[in-house]
Design a protein around this motif. Structure first.
Motif, short mmCIF file in Angstrom:
data_model
loop_
_atom_site.label_atom_id
_atom_site.label_comp_id
_atom_site.label_asym_id
_atom_site.label_seq_id
_atom_site.Cartn_x
_atom_site.Cartn_y
_atom_site.Cartn_z
N MET A 1 0.81 -1.32 -0.14
CA MET A 1 -0.04 -0.20 -0.02
C MET A 1 0.96 1.29 0.08
O MET A 1 1.97 1.32 0.50
CB MET A 1 -0.93 -0.08 1.45
CG MET A 1 -1.31 1.13 1.90
SD MET A 1 -2.81 1.86 1.44
CE MET A 1 -3.89 0.54 1.42
N LYS A 2 0.57 2.12 -0.81
CA LYS A 2 1.48 3.20 -0.71
C LYS A 2 0.22 4.50 -0.62
O LYS A 2 -0.83 4.17 -0.31
CB LYS A 2 2.02 3.58 -2.15
CG LYS A 2 3.14 4.58 -1.97
CD LYS A 2 4.28 4.14 -1.18
CE LYS A 2 5.42 5.12 -0.92
NZ LYS A 2 6.45 4.79 -0.42
N ASP A 109 9.11 -1.43 6.46
CA ASP A 109 8.96 -1.21 5.25
C ASP A 109 8.49 -2.62 4.67
O ASP A 109 8.64 -3.38 5.59
CB ASP A 109 9.85 -0.51 4.16
CG ASP A 109 9.09 0.26 3.15
OD1 ASP A 109 8.29 -0.31 2.76
OD2 ASP A 109 9.67 1.22 2.93
N HIS A 110 8.25 -2.94 3.53
CA HIS A 110 7.78 -4.05 2.96
C HIS A 110 8.41 -4.74 1.56
O HIS A 110 8.57 -3.80 0.80
CB HIS A 110 6.28 -4.46 2.77
CG HIS A 110 5.59 -3.54 1.74
ND1 HIS A 110 5.48 -3.97 0.47
CD2 HIS A 110 4.91 -2.19 2.00
CE1 HIS A 110 4.74 -3.03 -0.22
NE2 HIS A 110 4.33 -2.21 0.53
N MET A 111 8.91 -5.85 1.65
CA MET A 111 9.55 -6.30 0.62
C MET A 111 8.75 -6.92 -0.79
O MET A 111 9.12 -6.97 -1.81
CB MET A 111 10.46 -7.34 0.95
CG MET A 111 11.58 -7.02 2.00
SD MET A 111 12.63 -8.36 2.32
CE MET A 111 11.76 -9.13 3.62
N ASP A 142 6.07 1.00 -4.63
CA ASP A 142 5.38 0.60 -3.63
C ASP A 142 6.00 -0.87 -3.39
O ASP A 142 5.33 -1.68 -4.02
CB ASP A 142 3.77 0.63 -3.88
CG ASP A 142 3.11 0.02 -2.82
OD1 ASP A 142 3.90 -0.10 -1.72
OD2 ASP A 142 2.03 -0.19 -2.82
N ASP A 143 7.05 -1.02 -2.63
CA ASP A 143 7.72 0.02 -1.96
C ASP A 143 9.31 -0.16 -2.07
O ASP A 143 9.96 0.24 -1.00
CB ASP A 143 7.02 0.07 -0.61
CG ASP A 143 7.22 1.44 0.06
OD1 ASP A 143 6.27 2.38 -0.39
OD2 ASP A 143 7.98 1.85 0.88
N LYS A 144 9.48 -0.74 -3.13
CA LYS A 144 11.04 -0.76 -3.19
C LYS A 144 11.86 0.40 -3.20
O LYS A 144 13.16 0.38 -3.00
CB LYS A 144 11.36 -1.73 -4.29
CG LYS A 144 10.87 -3.38 -4.06
CD LYS A 144 10.98 -4.10 -5.28
CE LYS A 144 10.62 -5.65 -4.58
NZ LYS A 144 10.46 -6.55 -5.71
N ASP A 175 4.66 -9.68 3.33
CA ASP A 175 3.14 -9.75 2.81
C ASP A 175 2.24 -8.59 3.06
O ASP A 175 1.15 -9.08 3.48
CB ASP A 175 2.53 -11.21 3.45
CG ASP A 175 2.42 -11.44 4.84
OD1 ASP A 175 2.87 -10.32 5.62
OD2 ASP A 175 1.76 -12.26 5.48
N GLU A 176 2.72 -7.86 3.25
CA GLU A 176 2.01 -6.38 3.49
C GLU A 176 0.83 -6.23 2.52
O GLU A 176 -0.37 -5.68 2.86
CB GLU A 176 3.00 -5.16 3.28
CG GLU A 176 2.35 -3.79 4.01
CD GLU A 176 1.40 -3.00 2.91
OE1 GLU A 176 0.62 -1.97 3.62
OE2 GLU A 176 1.34 -3.16 1.89
N GLU A 177 0.98 -6.60 1.25
CA GLU A 177 -0.14 -6.42 0.15
C GLU A 177 -1.00 -7.59 0.30
O GLU A 177 -2.23 -7.34 -0.56
CB GLU A 177 0.57 -6.44 -1.34
CG GLU A 177 1.64 -5.31 -1.50
CD GLU A 177 1.09 -3.90 -1.34
OE1 GLU A 177 -0.04 -3.64 -1.28
OE2 GLU A 177 1.68 -2.89 -1.58
N THR A 178 -0.81 -8.58 1.09
CA THR A 178 -1.90 -9.52 0.98
C THR A 178 -2.41 -9.89 2.46
O THR A 178 -3.36 -9.14 2.98
CB THR A 178 -1.14 -10.84 0.45
OG1 THR A 178 0.12 -11.26 1.03
CG2 THR A 178 -1.11 -10.90 -1.12
N GLY A 199 8.49 3.33 5.83
CA GLY A 199 8.70 4.02 4.67
C GLY A 199 7.61 3.85 3.59
O GLY A 199 7.56 4.26 2.29
N ASP A 200 6.53 3.26 3.88
CA ASP A 200 5.38 2.79 2.95
C ASP A 200 4.21 3.90 3.23
O ASP A 200 2.82 3.56 2.80
CB ASP A 200 4.94 1.23 3.49
CG ASP A 200 3.98 0.72 2.40
OD1 ASP A 200 4.08 1.08 1.35
OD2 ASP A 200 3.06 0.05 2.80
N ALA A 201 4.31 4.97 3.84
CA ALA A 201 3.40 6.13 4.02
C ALA A 201 3.84 7.28 4.19
O ALA A 201 5.04 7.60 4.56
CB ALA A 201 2.50 5.41 5.25
ZN LIG Z 1 3.23 -0.40 0.09
#
Ligand SMILES: [Zn+2]
Length: 469
Positions: A1-2, A109-111, A142-144, A175-178, A199-201
């Motif tokens: 998520m961004k 953050d998420h990979m 988002d979000d590398k 697994d931030e996106e799921t 870092g994702d917001a």
């Molecule tokens: Zn994100």
């Protein structure tokens, strides 16, 4: 998520205040360091090439690649832990500080990335391409982007021998996106943290002609919750209509929901955002904003603001029907109808309370209302800590002097929610600055401006040095 959702409100608002303040520099003033820029860009390009979609098995090799970068910079191998969690992988790196008694600062953050179908993209989503000043690829934004900036900065600081006053822990989820189970795991392990930087917001907004408009510091997010409403009926032959037809009942139930407004709510964060927005917003919306800021109980002002789609989410919990399913044959009375009601819950309100309100509003004793997606949790807002606000403002102003820094509540749920639910304040402080029209997070042809790199590196270094004293 961004962060795009959060910008809907802030952008509508903020084209605004930059004109009133001293005009910020048009160019990012961050001092470029060519070698560091190249390292960060290389990390980002290499990162995009790992197809870290879940389900999948590429988060682990991506984590191992990042670990290699950190170890090469001087982290001991056992200070960077990679662990399988819930069908994915987490990376947790500890940068030891001088005072072990102080609580650590956790950077998250998420990979993982959202799925991308190559056939629909102009360029292959997992082959990084630098073109026209952008890095293209799934995850480039988002979000590398921020993952690469954070890792580059931590590696630089390690090489330079910087010693933080307290531990800095980097925790990357997988697994931030799921399902968001990996951050749930490390939030539990790190609940002793002083605060979390995500870092994702958050992040900076550029106008369409590239001028900086504002920086959004994300300090709260609404709780995401789906509720399934179900109606059943014995059904029968369609030639023999019955008064209990559940399609008609659902239509009436949802009509009551459509007419209902959850009570207006406010927090320190939404009030700060409204205040910043109110200054020079023109027209009736501007008048309503100023009346609301002067008196947050002004019902007429609340009604005017609630009619604005960019504002309503900042004022109250919203619930809206998003899907409906019913019937099983064109010539049969329906036996079952379900509707999905999607809610964005104001921080601090338990989702069970919202469910009970839905039951009341639908006012149909034959309807059941069930919470779906148990993964999301109820998390309150973070306090607007003066030290965080000061560190972020200083870092942003080093890039763009005088730029408004707006506290923000976003409509989505990031990994920050697990920390907030445990009472650890969390702040979205992404380093990226971009135009709304460049925001293709989760979408086709995702891209990120290369010009954001130098400023993002400087911003992360400045914030870390100020907060990890
Ligand atoms: Zn994100």
């Amino acid at each position: 998520m961004k962060t795009s959702v959060l910008f809907a409100f802030a952008a509508a608002a903020a084209v605004l205040s930059s004109s009133a303040l001293a005009a910020p520099a048009k160019q990012d003033m961050a001092k470029p360091d060519a070698a560091l820029h190249d390292q960060a860009l290389e990390l980002l390009k290499k990162g995009v090439a790992f197809r870290t979609v879940i389900p999948g098995d590429q988060v682990k090799p991506y984590a191992e690649y990042l670990k290699g970068v950190l170890v090469q910079a001087g982290f001991k191998p056992d200070e960077v832990k990679i662990e399988p969690v819930a069908g994915s992988t987490i990376l947790v790196a500890r940068y030891a500080g001088t005072d072990a008694k102080k609580k650590p600062i956790v950077v998250i953050d998420h990979m993982d990335v959202v799925e991308a179908k190559a056939a629909d993209w102009t360029r292959d989503p997992f082959t990084p391409v630098v073109e026209n000043g952008y890095v293209y690829g799934r995850g480039a934004l988002d979000d590398k982007f921020d993952v690469s900036m954070i890792v580059t900065v931590l590696a630089k600081l390690k090489r330079e021998g910087w010693k933080p006053g307290r531990d800095v822990v980097l925790a990357l989820s997988g697994d931030e996106e799921t399902l968001q189970q990996t951050a749930r795991k490390f939030a539990g392990d790190l609940k002793n943290a002083e605060l979390v930087l995500n870092g994702d917001a958050g992040g900076g907004q550029l106008s369409e002609d590239g001028k900086p408009e504002f920086y959004a510091l994300q300090a709260a997010e609404k709780t995401y919750a789906d509720f399934q409403v179900t109606l059943s009926d014995p059904g029968g032959h369609s030639s023999r209509p019955s008064p209990t037809n559940p399609i008609y009942r659902m239509a009436r139930d949802l009509d009551r929901l459509a007419a209902y407004k959850f009570p207006a709510m406010r927090s320190e964060i939404t009030m700060a955002a409204f205040k910043a927005t109110a200054k020079d917003k023109p027209g009736p919306l501007g008048d309503a904003l100023r009346r609301y800021v002067a008196n947050p109980d002004d019902q007429a002002a609340i009604e005017t603001l609630s009619a604005d789609r960019d504002m309503v989410g900042q004022l109250r919990t919203t619930c809206v029907a998003t899907m409906i399913n019913g019937g099983h044959a064109t010539n049969a009375l329906p036996q079952k109808v379900t509707a999905n009601v999607n809610c964005r819950i104001f921080p601090g309100t338990p989702s069970e309370e919202v469910r009970k309100t839905l039951v009341k509003v639908l006012d149909d004793p034959t309807a059941t209302v069930e919470r779906q997606n148990d993964g999301a949790i109820d998390a309150g807002p973070s306090p607007l800590r003066p030290d965080v606000l000061a560190a972020v403002t200083k870092a942003v102003h080093a890039r763009y002097p005088g730029l408004p820094v707006l506290p923000a509540m976003s409509a989505g749920a990031t990994d920050s929610m697990f920390f907030r639910a445990l009472g650890v304040p969390a702040y979205g402080v992404a380093g990226v600055f971009m135009k709304s029209s460049d925001d293709f997070a989760h979408g086709l042809n995702e891209r990120v401006p290369v010009a954001s790199i130098d400023g993002a590196l400087a911003q992360w270094e400045s914030i870390l040095k100020d907060l990890a004293k």
